[in-house]
Motif scaffolding. Structure first.
Motif, PDB file in Angstrom:
ATOM      1  N   THR A  34       0.488   3.148   7.017  1.00  0.00           N
ATOM      2  CA  THR A  34      -0.369   2.314   7.867  1.00  0.00           C
ATOM      3  C   THR A  34      -1.696   3.006   8.150  1.00  0.00           C
ATOM      4  OG1 THR A  34       1.574   1.321   8.931  1.00  0.00           O
ATOM      5  CG2 THR A  34      -0.537   1.086  10.057  1.00  0.00           C
ATOM      6  N   GLU A  35      -1.643   4.294   8.465  1.00  0.00           N
ATOM      7  CA  GLU A  35      -2.886   5.042   8.718  1.00  0.00           C
ATOM      8  C   GLU A  35      -3.797   5.008   7.499  1.00  0.00           C
ATOM      9  OE1 GLU A  35      -2.350   8.963  10.369  1.00  0.00           O
ATOM     10  OE2 GLU A  35      -0.489   8.365  11.346  1.00  0.00           O
ATOM     11  N   SER A  36      -3.225   5.204   6.314  1.00  0.00           N
ATOM     12  CA  SER A  36      -4.016   5.165   5.085  1.00  0.00           C
ATOM     13  C   SER A  36      -4.561   3.766   4.842  1.00  0.00           C
ATOM     14  CB  SER A  36      -3.166   5.613   3.897  1.00  0.00           C
ATOM     15  OG  SER A  36      -3.852   5.427   2.679  1.00  0.00           O
ATOM     16  N   TRP A  37      -3.736   2.749   5.052  1.00  0.00           N
ATOM     17  CA  TRP A  37      -4.151   1.350   4.851  1.00  0.00           C
ATOM     18  C   TRP A  37      -5.294   0.984   5.787  1.00  0.00           C
ATOM     19  CZ3 TRP A  37      -3.538  -2.593   8.555  1.00  0.00           C
ATOM     20  CH2 TRP A  37      -3.825  -3.890   8.115  1.00  0.00           C
ATOM     21  N   VAL A  38      -5.224   1.413   7.044  1.00  0.00           N
ATOM     22  CA  VAL A  38      -6.278   1.114   8.004  1.00  0.00           C
ATOM     23  C   VAL A  38      -7.602   1.699   7.540  1.00  0.00           C
ATOM     24  CG1 VAL A  38      -7.128   1.657  10.327  1.00  0.00           C
ATOM     25  CG2 VAL A  38      -4.812   0.796  10.023  1.00  0.00           C
ATOM     26  N   GLU A  39      -7.591   2.959   7.097  1.00  0.00           N
ATOM     27  CA  GLU A  39      -8.829   3.644   6.719  1.00  0.00           C
ATOM     28  C   GLU A  39      -9.373   3.154   5.383  1.00  0.00           C
ATOM     29  OE1 GLU A  39     -10.619   5.660   8.511  1.00  0.00           O
ATOM     30  OE2 GLU A  39      -9.202   5.608  10.194  1.00  0.00           O
ATOM     31  N   HIS A  82       0.837  -1.208   0.000  1.00  0.00           N
ATOM     32  CA  HIS A  82       0.000   0.000   0.000  1.00  0.00           C
ATOM     33  C   HIS A  82       0.868   1.253   0.000  1.00  0.00           C
ATOM     34  CE1 HIS A  82      -3.769   2.157   0.649  1.00  0.00           C
ATOM     35  NE2 HIS A  82      -3.156   2.873   1.588  1.00  0.00           N
ATOM     36  N   GLN A  83       1.960   1.201   0.740  1.00  0.00           N
ATOM     37  CA  GLN A  83       2.891   2.337   0.774  1.00  0.00           C
ATOM     38  C   GLN A  83       3.466   2.611  -0.612  1.00  0.00           C
ATOM     39  OE1 GLN A  83       6.373   1.577   3.169  1.00  0.00           O
ATOM     40  NE2 GLN A  83       6.929   3.740   3.305  1.00  0.00           N
ATOM     41  N   LEU A  84       3.843   1.553  -1.321  1.00  0.00           N
ATOM     42  CA  LEU A  84       4.377   1.709  -2.670  1.00  0.00           C
ATOM     43  C   LEU A  84       3.328   2.293  -3.618  1.00  0.00           C
ATOM     44  CD1 LEU A  84       6.685   1.255  -4.679  1.00  0.00           C
ATOM     45  CD2 LEU A  84       5.857  -1.087  -4.995  1.00  0.00           C
ATOM     46  N   ASN A  85       2.091   1.804  -3.508  1.00  0.00           N
ATOM     47  CA  ASN A  85       1.021   2.328  -4.360  1.00  0.00           C
ATOM     48  C   ASN A  85       0.755   3.803  -4.080  1.00  0.00           C
ATOM     49  OD1 ASN A  85       0.605  -0.128  -5.642  1.00  0.00           O
ATOM     50  ND2 ASN A  85      -0.912  -0.804  -4.141  1.00  0.00           N
ATOM     51  N   LEU A  86       0.784   4.183  -2.802  1.00  0.00           N
ATOM     52  CA  LEU A  86       0.569   5.587  -2.456  1.00  0.00           C
ATOM     53  C   LEU A  86       1.636   6.475  -3.079  1.00  0.00           C
ATOM     54  CD1 LEU A  86      -0.417   5.372   1.331  1.00  0.00           C
ATOM     55  CD2 LEU A  86      -1.894   6.050  -0.552  1.00  0.00           C
ATOM     56  N   GLU A  87       2.882   6.027  -3.010  1.00  0.00           N
ATOM     57  CA  GLU A  87       3.980   6.827  -3.558  1.00  0.00           C
ATOM     58  C   GLU A  87       3.890   6.936  -5.076  1.00  0.00           C
ATOM     59  OE1 GLU A  87       7.388   4.846  -1.992  1.00  0.00           O
ATOM     60  OE2 GLU A  87       7.269   5.847  -0.031  1.00  0.00           O
ATOM     61  N   ILE A  88       3.412   5.862  -5.724  1.00  0.00           N
ATOM     62  CA  ILE A  88       3.238   5.905  -7.184  1.00  0.00           C
ATOM     63  C   ILE A  88       2.093   6.842  -7.551  1.00  0.00           C
ATOM     64  CG2 ILE A  88       2.571   4.542  -9.201  1.00  0.00           C
ATOM     65  CD1 ILE A  88       4.044   2.170  -7.938  1.00  0.00           C
ATOM     66  N   TRP A  89       0.999   6.759  -6.796  1.00  0.00           N
ATOM     67  CA  TRP A  89      -0.174   7.576  -7.112  1.00  0.00           C
ATOM     68  C   TRP A  89       0.076   9.062  -6.861  1.00  0.00           C
ATOM     69  CZ3 TRP A  89      -3.702   3.833  -3.941  1.00  0.00           C
ATOM     70  CH2 TRP A  89      -3.943   2.686  -4.697  1.00  0.00           C
ATOM     71  N   HIS A  90       0.746   9.376  -5.744  1.00  0.00           N
ATOM     72  CA  HIS A  90       0.853  10.768  -5.320  1.00  0.00           C
ATOM     73  C   HIS A  90       2.235  11.377  -5.566  1.00  0.00           C
ATOM     74  CE1 HIS A  90      -3.078  10.493  -3.401  1.00  0.00           C
ATOM     75  NE2 HIS A  90      -2.702   9.365  -2.818  1.00  0.00           N
ATOM     76  N   HIS A  91       3.191  10.550  -6.040  1.00  0.00           N
ATOM     77  CA  HIS A  91       4.548  11.057  -6.305  1.00  0.00           C
ATOM     78  C   HIS A  91       5.117  11.756  -5.061  1.00  0.00           C
ATOM     79  CE1 HIS A  91       3.822  10.137 -10.531  1.00  0.00           C
ATOM     80  NE2 HIS A  91       2.700  10.830 -10.446  1.00  0.00           N
TER      81      HIS A  91
END
Length: 788
Positions: A437-442, A419-428
């Motif tokens: 972790t906070e984002s993954w939980v929600e 999820h961390q990798l996907n967030l970094e790809i999506w939001h640069h």
């Protein structure tokens, strides 16, 4: 592993305003549940509900009014709370039953005689027996205002107890019985009593506690050391026989038969602080391990082969004269013997329940109970470490992430890393592990957990935790995706997971039926289940997030896809198209045409081609989506035999999701709701309200009684429901054939789609004489949205 403990705040009889203050809130903010046992103002319970934001169950007391008048107008009960009187409610894996009021001593509401309360209690017997079949237990928590007869009650009639409650405790053995009514003014007054396996709690004022589903309580009985009349050799042989029986029982039941080695626990915990508590009497049942001799004794400290009989007998002779204290380490609720293993063994053989000990308490954040084995210790240690490393112990202290699966926290970390990798790809943008972790939980964890809770899946696996089911569900979803090539969200796989592995009677029966009748249609969910289970846990407020389109390979079949494109543009849906056929010759033609239409719309639809029985495959794949769209190419003929064989009828009856039958495409701007007040029509009403609010659809609501003798007007309920949501609609009531009335009003009001309930409860009559839905499917020239 025991079920997850729930922290509960129980209140009654006295307004404790400090519960609303900031400092007190910090102490109680981790509660999972509030129980109110009566004689408290409705507004006070409302404020607690709003502050703590957890479910509230309540019963009324003898001083409560029927209507409470305040600044906000009349209150008939605390808004947002659940009135438990004479009801059975399943919440957070717990089974609750409640009874309000007290014995009569004046004129007023909520006062009941002994006979009246017997009537209420006996009336709950069928439901409690059903609970035993479904959940394996009758009831967990009883919530009342008055106490049971003879327990915590007073001699006067005003504060007397109900005899029916005493019978309820004896017969159905609830784990907990919460009551109020009895005011407590002295510290030495009894407020907790164990009767049988039930803990009875007077919650006057407020109390914070922990409850567990299926918990069984025992009366602690102090059994002093009594020297044996037999010789020491015979006592040792008796202890050795008990050890053999314990080993056999452990093998048969899978229960732990080994002591836990303290050094292993020490390596896991890596504690830094300890405190000497001095000489304390400790329960023998809480001694679970040893520092130096874990292999010499069984879990209950009976001697194994390695124990020297002579030494054991010498220790027993000394204990016949005087019992010397042992030395133990304490970690949370359990103890490990540092010195005195043989004394513990002798005490066990003589039937003692407690033993004096010099206790050194080790401070640890890892919670341990006497039911835990070493594997549980490892899991709990990793749980604490996971919550600390991810920051969830601070950011989300309400989430335990408890699991009984070894290696579970490694799997959770892997998911968070992805999820961390996907967030970094999506939001640069670089995300820390705790931010991810906070984002993954929600975004991932909680939505799936809410779906699991709403679906009742926890009842299928009562020994497992929500996190266990989350991991199983994500693994099952990945297996389905690999097997069928479909992109499936974990929450979408709940229904098929329950159907495949659920332990409840309904799931087992469906699997047996499927095995015996493999060609039978898939069983649909109950009325409204698709909404409660599949939609309520969602946070995005989007009903049709995933749309399935059935392609029949004919030119007219593409109309269904065109209609799906229209819905996707409004709703932002993902589109999956499915063609079920064994004819490989047309597969390439379908792929080419699909690719062309998909490129024109640029909505990212996906095409799947499978072999199998059409109706069965469509119903199964619909479980992974929110709406099934099909072209209405061959509507059912107006003949009993044709209706009986109708594939559309079977699809509507078996599909677990709403369906959209498309004879021609439509912009879906003006919907006609056919409403007769039935449960399925009410589901159609809910969906129509959503379309009006989210899509801006204009609504016309039509009801058509077949004669003027009908006194009830279903439109009153529809008008009230839509009015409460400030949705404008036109309401039409005409006497006549429902199908004819609906079609005539569709034409006269310019409606471009219909919203209806599914087939009714009289399938034989519908097959013989037809139904309103059959008429609409046969004659409508606009799409028909069919709800369950």
């Amino acid at each position: 592993m025991p079920s997850r403990a729930l922290k509960v705040l129980s209140i009654s009889d006295r307004i404790d305003s400090q519960l609303l203050e900031k400092d007190t809130y910090e102490e109680f903010k981790d509660v999972d549940l509030i129980l109110s046992c009566g004689d408290l103002p409705y507004y006070h319970i409302e404020r607690l509900f709003q502050l703590y934001d957890v479910p509230v169950l309540y019963v009324r007391g003898n001083h409560d009014p029927r209507v409470e008048y305040g600044k906000s107008g009349p209150l008939y009960g605390p808004r947002g709370a659940i009135d438990l009187h004479n009801r059975v409610v399943v919440l957070n894996e717990l089974i609750f039953v409640g009874f309000e009021g007290s014995l009569p001593y004046k004129e007023g509401p909520f006062l009941y005689s002994q006979n009246e309360m017997w009537h209420y209690v006996l009336g709950k017997i069928p439901r409690l027996l059903w609970n035993k079949i479904i959940y394996g237990r009758y009831v967990d928590v009883v919530l009342t205002h008055s106490p049971p007869f003879g327990i915590h009650d007073k001699d006067s009639n005003i504060h007397g107890g109900f005899k029916a409650f005493r019978w309820l405790i004896k017969t159905f053995q609830p784990a907990y019985f919460f009551h109020g009514h009895i005011h407590v003014y002295r510290e030495d007054e009894t407020v907790e009593t164990v009767v049988g396996h039930t803990k009875i709690i007077n919650t006057y004022g407020h109390r914070k506690g922990i409850i567990r589903p299926g918990q069984r309580h025992h009366i602690p009985r102090e059994r002093p050391y009594i020297p044996s009349l037999a010789n020491t050799a015979e006592d040792f042989r008796d202890a050795r026989r008990r050890a053999a029986l314990e080993n056999i029982w452990g093998t048969l039941t899978g229960s732990s038969k080994h002591l836990i080695q303290f050094q292993q626990v020490e390596d896991q915990l890596r504690y830094e602080q300890s405190q000497k508590l001095g000489l304390v009497d400790i329960p023998l049942d809480s001694i679970v391990g040893s520092v130096s001799r874990p292999r010499d004794f069984t879990r209950k400290f009976f001697p194994r082969e390695a124990v020297d009989p002579g030494r054991w007998q010498r220790v027993k002779l000394k204990m016949d004269q005087q019992i010397s204290p042992i030395d133990v380490y304490q970690i949370d609720q359990v103890y490990f013997v540092l010195d005195g293993n043989h004394r513990v063994s002798v005490a066990r053989q003589r039937g003692m329940t407690q033993i004096p000990a010099y206790v050194t308490k080790i401070e640890s954040t890892v919670p341990l109970t006497p039911d835990d084995d070493f594997e549980d210790v490892i899991i709990k240690h990793r749980q604490v470490r996971f919550r600390k490393e991810t920051g969830m112990n601070v950011q989300r202290p309400d989430l335990e992430f408890a699991t009984s699966i070894p290696g579970a926290y490694r799997q959770l970390r892997e998911q968070i890393s992805k999820h961390q990798l996907n967030l970094e790809i999506w939001h640069h943008y670089p995300y820390s592990f705790q931010e991810a972790t906070e984002s993954w939980v929600e975004e991932v964890y909680l939505p799936v957990l809410q779906t699991v809770s709403q679906s009742g899946l926890l009842r299928d696996f009562p020994e497992r935790t929500p996190t266990d089911l989350y991991l199983w569900l994500t693994q099952y979803q990945q297996e389905l995706s690999r097997q069928y090539g479909w992109e499936i969200k974990p929450a979408a796989a709940v229904d098929s997971f329950a159907a495949a592995y659920g332990n409840r009677l309904v799931h087992r029966w469906r699997r047996i039926k499927k095995y015996l009748f493999p060609q039978g249609a898939v069983q649909p969910l109950g009325i409204g289940d698709w909404r409660r289970v599949h939609l309520m846990p969602r946070k995005e407020g989007q009903i049709f997030s995933a749309v399935l389109v059935a392609l029949n390979g004919e030119d007219s079949g593409w109309k269904a896809l065109e209609q799906a494109f229209t819905i996707a543009e409004i709703e932002g849906s993902s589109i999956a198209t499915l063609h079920v056929s064994k004819d490989a010759s047309i597969h390439q033609e379908i792929k080419s045409e699909f690719r062309k239409r998909n490129l024109e719309q640029n909505l990212g639809a996906k095409l799947y081609i499978e072999e199998g029985e059409v109706l069965d495959t469509l119903s199964k794949r619909a479980l992974w989506n929110d709406l099934l769209i099909f072209s209405l190419e061959h509507p059912p003929d107006d003949r009993p035999a044709a209706r009986l064989r109708s594939g559309i009828r079977l699809l509507v009856q078996s599909c677990p999701r709403p369906l959209l039958a498309v004879p021609a495409t439509s912009d879906m701007k003006h919907g006609l709701l056919a409403y007769d007040g039935s449960p399925k029509a009410t589901e159609a009403l809910y969906l129509a309200a959503y379309l009006a609010e989210k899509w801006g659809v204009q609504l016309t609501v039509v009801t058509a009684p077949e004669d003027s003798a009908s006194r009830s007007n279903p439109l009153d309920k529809a008008r009230e429901y839509l009015g409460a949501r400030k949705i404008k609609a036109s309401f039409i009531r005409e006497i006549g054939s429902p199908g004819e009335v609906i079609l005539e009003n569709k034409n006269s009001h310019g409606c471009d789609f219909l919203i209806v309930g599914g087939y009714g409860y009289q399938p034989v009559m519908e097959v013989l004489f037809g139904s309103t839905l059959d008429t609409l499917l046969r004659r409508s020239d606009v799409p028909i949205l069919i709800c369950h």
